[in-house]
Design an enzyme around this catalytic site. Structure first.
Site, mmCIF file in Angstrom:
data_model
loop_
_atom_site.group_PDB
_atom_site.id
_atom_site.type_symbol
_atom_site.label_atom_id
_atom_site.label_comp_id
_atom_site.label_asym_id
_atom_site.label_seq_id
_atom_site.Cartn_x
_atom_site.Cartn_y
_atom_site.Cartn_z
ATOM 1 N N CYS A 223 0.806 -1.218 0.000
ATOM 2 C CA CYS A 223 0.000 0.000 0.000
ATOM 3 C C CYS A 223 0.844 1.276 0.000
ATOM 4 C CB CYS A 223 -0.942 -0.008 1.203
ATOM 5 S SG CYS A 223 -2.089 -1.409 1.223
ATOM 6 N N CYS A 240 -9.181 2.472 -3.606
ATOM 7 C CA CYS A 240 -8.537 1.229 -3.193
ATOM 8 C C CYS A 240 -9.389 0.071 -3.665
ATOM 9 C CB CYS A 240 -8.364 1.170 -1.675
ATOM 10 S SG CYS A 240 -7.682 -0.412 -1.090
ATOM 11 N N ASP A 493 -15.697 -49.158 -18.226
ATOM 12 C CA ASP A 493 -16.452 -50.102 -17.403
ATOM 13 C C ASP A 493 -16.139 -51.541 -17.787
ATOM 14 O OD1 ASP A 493 -18.602 -50.739 -15.471
ATOM 15 O OD2 ASP A 493 -19.628 -51.484 -17.251
#
Length: 533
Positions: A223, A240, A493
């Site tokens: 920041c 911001c 399968d």
């Protein structure tokens, strides 16, 4: 894109081109030297070329850079704006995950756009990658590999919380963890110089043409040096990214305020920016709009306070380059583009496509896919089944597994019948598919031994190809894909007693289609795997 879509923005609420340029002019005259057009997706906005042209005129007031962040889907149709796309967004190199994340197709188009950008006159091209644990964090090494031969800067962005993105701290991968992973594979990586007020901390691997960096806005925020401001498409200023508070510049402009009044309004917003956002443990952005309705990436710092508030506090960080992110993207326009999801209504909810006005035409689609199996299973499929039984005889474990598989019958014949039945049942399985009268479903299952060109490894597989035709109002790609999927699952399968742990299904795709408004299509076949001699 949130799974339940987003609320559309009426055109009247979106900033006009003139309003965008008025604000941009004020910011540039106040010290902003870089403007980035972002989204959503900025290239879908009508008149974006005019906005770029007008921004170029601001160079006489001190504007040095005009950039754009794009997913690149429509770049091939917008050559005028291609020269400004210096940031591309791509969170995965897997086409399936791409569609899952973005809710649309176009993975190949993004990669092509990135290639165009890398071969353009741009001084630098950056690729933004939001890293989410369990989704794409395993691809970090693949993205870094892209920097070996390309002058590309890959920027790994920490997963951030916004409305609708189902943020979970457990899904967030700290940049330090990613750096540790990469350091293990590349022990000689070294710190790379960062641009002034850059949000990313960059690294490079000796011998690589490009670099990579981390935007650690969650675990290690920046920041104090961030100098971004954001103007949303509907004219709100955000000082911001993590602050849900917004101030409408649009409403003030439409109320007739002067430029001086706008400057004072912007100054109050900037001066109200907090020293830093809350930490990861305490952050709360439940009311913050989704990222797709904000645009850009990480946040803004206090560098404009002196200019906009006439203050000279020593705490002010006045940088040489202040960035303004303008989001000109119209949400409603984007959802109406050719890249939108046709099975969603205007509110983003599931809806069957209306084909009432379409004409019935001859339509054909072919799909293909493979199931990779072990040599033992391959031998079982391709050999003639022996007659008789083995009662009273002693069988090895492998022979017992083969015997169990044989009792199910001819694997490929059963799979072929299942694939045909699957094609006919597609509308019952896929909720929004139209039921169609099928003229023909042709399915073949072919055992093959393929060789990977790079490694030379031979792999056994069964290739399933399904061609479906109809005289109808919509295509049969889904029917062909369903046929292939059901056919391959049936093979699984049939063979799972022998090969349950080794099998792998993949490469299911539409290889050909004909008929319909979109015209014919033929997929180019890849060359990574070819039949072994």
């Amino acid at each position: 894109m949130p799974s339940d879509g987003i609320e559309l923005s009426p055109d009247g609420k979106i900033l006009t081109n003139e309003e965008v340029i008025r604000l941009a002019t004020l910011f540039v005259k106040s010290g902003v030297t870089k403007i980035r057009l972002t989204g959503g997706e900025p290239t879908v906005r009508k008149g974006v070329e005019d906005i770029i042209g007008s921004l170029k005129d601001l160079r006489r007031f001190g504007l040095k850079s005009i950039g754009m962040t794009s997913n690149g889907l429509s770049l091939h149709r917008r050559p005028v704006i291609a020269a400004h796309i210096d940031h591309s967004s791509l969170d995965t190199l897997d086409p399936f995950k791409f569609e899952l994340i973005t809710r649309r197709r176009g993975h190949d188009a993004v990669l092509k756009a990135l290639h165009v950008a890398l071969n353009s006159s741009l001084q630098s091209v950056k690729l933004n990658v939001v890293v989410v644990k369990g989704l794409n964090d395993a691809e970090v090494f693949d993205f870094v590999k892209m920097t070996k031969d390309n002058p590309l800067s890959v920027r790994f962005i920490e997963f951030m919380p916004f409305t609708g993105n189902k943020w979970d701290k457990k899904k967030m991968v700290p940049s330090s963890d990613l750096l540790e992973r990469l350091s293990t594979r590349y022990p000689n990586l070294e710190r790379a110089p960062d641009e002034l007020n850059d949000t990313a901390r960059s690294w490079r691997i000796p011998g690589h043409a490009g670099s990579f960096g981390f935007i650690s806005s969650m675990s290690d925020h920046f920041c104090s040096s961030c100098n971004r401001l954001r103007i949303t498409a509907d004219g709100q200023i955000k000082v911001c990214l993590f602050d849900a508070k917004e101030l409408s510049l649009r409403d003030e402009m439409r109320a007739g305020v002067s430029d001086d009044d706008l400057i004072q309004l912007i100054g109050r917003a900037v001066f109200g920016k907090k020293e830093k956002h809350a930490g990861m443990e305490d952050i709360d952005v439940v009311t913050n709009r989704p990222m797709i309705l904000i645009g850009g990436y990480p946040n803004f710092g206090p560098s404009l306070r002196r200019k906009f508030t006439n203050r000279t506090s020593s705490a002010c960080l006045v940088s040489q380059s202040t960035v303004l992110t303008v989001r000109p993207w119209n949400t409603s326009a984007a959802i109406r583009t050719a890249h939108s999801l046709t099975h969603l209504d205007e509110q983003g909810r599931a809806s069957m496509v209306d084909i009432t006005d379409k004409h019935s035409t001859k339509r054909i689609a072919t799909a293909v896919g493979r199931i990779f199996i072990s040599p033992v299973a391959y031998d079982l499929v391709t050999s003639t089944y022996p007659t008789g039984d083995h009662k009273g005889s002693t069988l090895t474990e492998e022979e017992k597994m083969k015997s169990k598989a044989r009792r199910k019958g001819d694997a490929l014949t059963v799979a072929q019948l299942a694939a045909i039945m699957g094609a006919k049942k597609t509308s019952d399985l896929i909720p929004l598919c139209h039921p169609l009268p099928l003229n023909k479903v042709a399915v073949t299952l072919t055992p093959e031994v393929l060789e990977e060109e790079k490694s030379g490894v031979r792999r056994h597989c069964i290739t399933c190809r399904a061609t479906v035709s109809t005289d109808g109002k919509t295509g049969v790609e889904m029917e062909a894909l369903t046929a292939v999927s059901v056919g391959l699952l049936t093979v699984w399968d049939m063979l799972k007693a022998v090969d349950g742990r080794e099998m792998e299904i993949g490469g299911i795709m539409v290889s050909h289609k004909a008929g319909g408004r979109s015209g014919d299509f033929e997929r180019e076949q890849g060359h990574t795997i070819s039949p072994a001699i």
